[in-house]
Write an enzyme that holds these catalytic residues in place. Structure first.
Site, short mmCIF file in Angstrom:
data_model
loop_
_atom_site.label_atom_id
_atom_site.label_comp_id
_atom_site.label_asym_id
_atom_site.label_seq_id
_atom_site.Cartn_x
_atom_site.Cartn_y
_atom_site.Cartn_z
N ASP A 1 -10.57 3.50 4.77
CA ASP A 1 -11.04 2.11 4.71
C ASP A 1 -12.56 2.04 4.66
O ASP A 1 -13.12 0.98 4.37
CB ASP A 1 -10.57 1.34 5.96
CG ASP A 1 -9.30 0.55 5.71
OD1 ASP A 1 -9.12 0.07 4.58
OD2 ASP A 1 -8.51 0.38 6.66
N LYS B 1 0.84 -1.21 0.00
CA LYS B 1 0.00 0.00 0.00
C LYS B 1 0.88 1.26 0.00
O LYS B 1 0.60 2.22 -0.71
CB LYS B 1 -0.93 0.00 1.22
CG LYS B 1 -2.07 -1.01 1.13
CD LYS B 1 -2.79 -1.17 2.47
CE LYS B 1 -3.82 -2.28 2.41
NZ LYS B 1 -4.44 -2.58 3.73
N GLN C 1 -4.26 -1.22 9.92
CA GLN C 1 -4.31 -2.56 9.35
C GLN C 1 -4.95 -3.54 10.34
O GLN C 1 -4.60 -3.57 11.52
CB GLN C 1 -2.88 -3.01 8.99
CG GLN C 1 -2.80 -4.33 8.25
CD GLN C 1 -3.44 -4.30 6.86
OE1 GLN C 1 -3.47 -3.28 6.18
NE2 GLN C 1 -3.99 -5.42 6.43
#
Ligand code: GUN
Length: 294
Positions: A121, A54, A98
């Site tokens: 997200d 990412k 994460q």
């Protein structure tokens, strides 16, 4: 018959090129690059690999990438303090924590602590609620990527029978909401579903996100259907090394399906590209600029 391949690399690269072009324009207006922070707690190798890829993709798109790596025994209080600092930092447009988090940390509390405007997200209840009620929001990257791929195969999804196997907050539930918004007829199946095979056989488009290696077989598929495989499972290969497989038995299913996504090189590529899209959207919205043209 052999299925046509929905190539995640090509579709994601196209999207990433558009993001990079828009990032140049937004950077000029902001006087800085849009910034994405990844927070990684612990040393799970898969999570480390995701965060690394990412970060690389963020820089390749002309945006600023920041990383915070915290030890496995980090307390919830310390993680929440870091998130509060990132929420207040003007150079940060997107915050990605994460998952999964170590067990001493309450994941829901962490997700709720992220400023919804920086929630790239799309996991915050505010963004989930907006998605469910049809308001503009930051949408989780994996389901967004699934929709983009499905539209590459079908154009419009209106009226199609879509079956989603899996009901997680990260994939299944937001994917169902996006499919409803596309006017598909949506069934959400899961581990307690009766006759899962028969339910799957009704699908014009089948999305599988259950985390079970090669679980879905050829006789679960309506001939010609589109199969979108969200699974990424590490299993031992014939050579003794680990290999990646999806939730779908690719070799046999590709003989029946009309379109199929490979693993690797399918949905996973799109997740990263959509994260970049969200970072750009968040940067534009925070600065009250026009939404990027993607
Ligand atoms: N873990 C598995 N998928 C995801 C994702 O899309 N975002 C984050 N933050 N963690 C994940």
């Amino acid at each position: 018959m052999s299925a046509k391949i929905l190539d995640g690399k090509t579709i994601a690269d196209e999207l990433r090129a558009k993001v990079a072009a828009e990032a140049v324009k937004i950077s000029a207006k902001l006087g800085r690059k849009p910034g994405l922070v990844a927070v990684l707690v612990g040393d799970d190798p898969a999570s480390q690999a995701y965060v690394k890829s990412k970060g690389k993709a963020t820089e390749e798109a002309g945006m600023a990438s920041f990383e915070h790596r915290l030890p496995e025994n980090t307390s919830e209080k310390d993680l929440l303090a870091l998130i509060a600092k990132l929420n207040a930092d003007d150079a940060v447009d997107g915050i990605l924590v994460q998952l999964p988090l170590p067990k001493q940390i309450n994941t829901a509390r962490v997700i709720e602590a992220v400023d919804p405007a920086k929630d790239v997200d799309g996991f915050h209840p505010m963004n989930a609620g907006k998605l469910a009620t049809g308001l503009p929001s930051l949408v989780p990257g994996t389901p967004l990527g699934c929709i983009i791929m499905a539209k590459k195969a079908h154009g419009s999804l209106a009226g199609l029978d879509a079956v989603v196997v899996g009901r997680s907050n990260i994939v299944g539930k937001p994917l169902a909401q996006l499919l409803i918004a596309e006017s598909a007829t949506v069934t959400v199946a899961h581990s307690k579903t009766k006759d899962l095979k028969e339910v799957c056989r009704r699908a014009d488009i089948l999305f599988v996100a259950i985390g079970k290696p090669e679980f879905v077989k050829a006789d679960w598929i309506k001939p010609g259907a589109t199969v979108i495989d969200v699974g990424i499972n590490r299993v031992p290969g014939a050579d003794g090394k680990n290999k990646l497989v999806g939730d779908v038995a690719y070799q046999e299913v590709s003989k029946v399906a009309g379109w199929i996504t490979p693993v690797p090189g399918g949905v996973g590529r799109m997740t990263v590209a959509c994260l970049l899209v969200n970072t750009l959207r968040a940067a534009a919205a925070r600065a009250e600029l026009q939404a990027p043209n993607l």
